[in-house]
Every structure is written in structure tokens, then in C-alpha cells.
Design a protein around this motif. Structure first.
Motif, PDB file in Angstrom:
ATOM      1  N   ASP A 164       0.839  -1.198   0.000  1.00  0.00           N
ATOM      2  CA  ASP A 164       0.000   0.000   0.000  1.00  0.00           C
ATOM      3  C   ASP A 164       0.875   1.250   0.000  1.00  0.00           C
ATOM      4  OD1 ASP A 164      -2.727   1.213   0.318  1.00  0.00           O
ATOM      5  OD2 ASP A 164      -1.705   2.083   2.055  1.00  0.00           O
ATOM      6  N   THR A 219      -1.711  -1.151  -3.863  1.00  0.00           N
ATOM      7  CA  THR A 219      -2.886  -0.349  -3.515  1.00  0.00           C
ATOM      8  C   THR A 219      -2.478   1.080  -3.162  1.00  0.00           C
ATOM      9  OG1 THR A 219      -2.829  -0.904  -1.153  1.00  0.00           O
ATOM     10  CG2 THR A 219      -4.005  -2.411  -2.610  1.00  0.00           C
ATOM     11  N   PHE A 243      -6.589   0.459  -0.090  1.00  0.00           N
ATOM     12  CA  PHE A 243      -6.197  -0.783   0.571  1.00  0.00           C
ATOM     13  C   PHE A 243      -7.392  -1.706   0.732  1.00  0.00           C
ATOM     14  CE2 PHE A 243      -5.652  -3.365   4.392  1.00  0.00           C
ATOM     15  CZ  PHE A 243      -4.431  -3.991   4.128  1.00  0.00           C
TER      16      PHE A 243
END
Length: 310
Positions: free
Chosen positions: A234, A266, A292
Motif C-alpha cells: 500500500d 494499492t 487498501f
């Protein structure tokens, strides 16, 4: 220097200790350097350096092997350190009185406490306390100079003791700083197991080379430990992506794929997506999601879990 018992000037010894401090990996290594230097400037056969512990007993930091070559107490090939020693005898006198002294007839000295079975014969003794901020913290003991000790030996070791304490505490401060830096690094690049078969690495801040190296190691280790089928990286907290950062992310995803793990990137904002395309990063090779949550939901779906939103 090790093994050479020829004389060494005090200045040379001080410089050697302070320079070796920078390369010694452990306190014990530094202790050996300090003891070796003290033995050389006094031409002593053996000795030890140690500190008073929190229980008021004595822990050795360095203990020279030459003293044990003829000793039945110990295998000379095995490093020896003794902890929690009761402070007594000739060397205990140095700590109790917080003062240096030497004797060339140690076995007949009033403070003599005998020798352990198998200990090398003691023909002369010199002891110097170690001080830090005017408080005694330990001592250095030397023994068996061939022609006996003189006042110059005492003065030389007293001078050297200042460098020893400075080197030891500088080493400890540096080691503490390195540990704290490593802990901060690990906190700034966490890799966590969020579900069976799924790990996540939420990245925050700029990914420089040191952080990337640390992240890669922990990321791949956790993938292996968790037997992860999916890994989320992420980058919501990454302010911008330059060529180096993009390359690092590609290397991480490639390495993970080689371990049989599918990576989902993400937190990819439009501006970052455009930058990565402009830098030539082939996003078709990477599964991406804007958040996320969306990435995590994707992983669960591929693992045949149904995510129900309320």
C-alpha cells in the motif's frame, strides 16, 4: 598487534584504541583491543578488564588467553568471560580503595587471597580503577611483567584507562543509536499478516535505498513465513514516486512472484499512476487498486471468501 608483547607507547596505544573502536563489532572485541594495548605498554603477560555490575559484583569484559595457556582451568581456544565475581583479593583492593597500585611480591601481599587451582603463577600485579564521571565503574588488572612493575607503568595504564572508558561508552552509545535506528526503520516499513495467506506492507514516506533494502528483506521473509498467496503493498502514504521508487516497487513485486505470491499494489492515486506510466513502468504486470480496502477485498475474493459490506 595481537600476540606481540613488544613495547608500545602510551600515545600509540590510545590512538590504536580510539581508531579500533570504529571497527570493533562488539564490546568484547573492543575490550580485547584495550587489554592487548595495556599488556603491550607494560609488557605484561596477561590480565583482565571488567566492570562492577548492578549487584555490586564483577563482570569481565576481556580476559587475555595467554594467561591460560598453562592453566588447567580453561581451554585457551575458547573465549573466556567470567560474570558475577565476588570482589576481593588484590584486584578487589583496587575497587574498594578506588586507587591504583602495584606489587612485585603479590603472593605475600596482605590482600592476597590465593589462586584458583590451575591458575598461572602470579609474580607481579598492577591494578588501575576505571572511572566515569568521577564514579568507579570497573578496573583493569595486569600481571607478570618480567622485571616487575614500576611507577611509570602505573601512570601509563592510568592514562590509557581514560581512553578505554571513552571508547567503551562511545561504542555503547553508537550501538544503542544503531538499534534505535533499526527499530524506527522497522516501524516505518511494517509487514503484517492481515489474513491467512495474505500479508500487507503499508509504506509511508520516501523510499530511499536503506528503507527499500530493509523493506525488501522483511517483505520477502514475511511472505515465506506466512506462506502467503497474496501480498498487498500500500503506497497511500508515499507522497510521490520517482524512478528509483518505481524500480524498487517493481523489484519487490518481481521477487514476490518468484516466491509464488501474487502482489496487489494499492493506494495508487491518479497522479502517481500517470507518473509511473511516464517513467515507463508497465502497470499491466501489476494488479493495482485505488485503496487498501479494495485490494484486500480482491485478495479475499481470490481466496474464495465473500466480503459483505453493511
Amino acid at each position: 598487534m595481537p600476540g606481540d608483547k613488544t613495547g608500545l607507547s602510551v600515545l600509540e596505544a590510545v590512538n590504536h584504541i580510539l581508531s579500533e573502536r570504529l571497527t570493533c563489532e562488539t564490546e568484547e572485541d573492543l575490550g580485547k583491543v584495550c587489554l592487548d594495548a595495556a599488556e603491550k605498554i607494560t609488557q605484561s603477560k596477561f590480565g583482565f578488564i571488567g566492570e562492577i555490575n548492578v549487584l555490586g559484583k564483577f563482570d569481565t569484559l576481556a580476559l587475555s588467553n595467554p594467561g591460560w595457556l598453562e592453566c588447567a582451568m580453561h581451554d585457551p581456544d575458547i573465549p573466556l568471560l567470567i560474570n558475577d565475581m565476588t570482589i576481593r583479593g588484590l584486584w578487589g583492593k583496587v575497587i574498594a580503595e578506588q586507587a591504583s597500585f602495584f606489587t612485585n611480591d603479590p603472593m605475600n601481599h596482605p590482600e592476597a587471597h590465593g589462586l584458583p587451582k590451575g591458575h598461572p603463577p602470579l609474580t607481579s600485579f598492577l591494578g588501575v580503577p576505571l572511572f566515569r564521571e568521577e564514579k568507579i565503574i570497573g578496573m583493569i588488572a595486569l600481571a607478570n611483567k618480567s622485571n616487575g612493575y614500576v611507577e611509570d607503568d602505573l601512570n601509563a595504564v592510568s592514562t590509557l584507562s581514560l581512553a578505554m572508558v571513552e571508547a567503551l561508552y562511545s561504542k555503547r552509545a553508537e550501538d544503542a543509536f544503531k538499534r534505535q535506528s533499526q527499530e524506527i526503520m522497522e516501524l516505518s516499513t511494517p509487514v503484517i499478516r492481515v489474513w491467512q495467506g495474505v500479508v500487507a506492507a503499508p509504506l509511508i514516506g520516501v523510499l530511499d535505498s536503506e528503507r527499500t533494502r530493509n523493506f525488501m528483506e522483511r517483505f520477502l521473509d514475511e511472505i515465506v513465513n506466512a506462506h502467503a498467496e497474496y501480498a498487498l503493498i500500500d503506497i497511500t502514504g508515499v507522497p510521490s514516486v520517482d524512478t528509483l521508487t518505481a524500480q524498487n516497487l517493481l523489484e519487490a513485486t518481481t521477487a514476490a512472484r518468484l516466491l509464488g505470491t501474487k502482489v496487489v499494489l494499492t493506494g495508487v492515486r491518479p497522479a502517481i499512476a500517470q507518473t509511473m506510466v511516464h517513467l515507463g513502468v508497465n502497470l499491466e504486470e501489476i494488479e493495482t487498486k485505488a485503496s487498501f480496502f479494495e485490494g484486500f477485498k480482491l485478495c479475499l475474493g481470490k481466496l474464495n471468501f465473500e466480503v459483505v459490506e453493511h
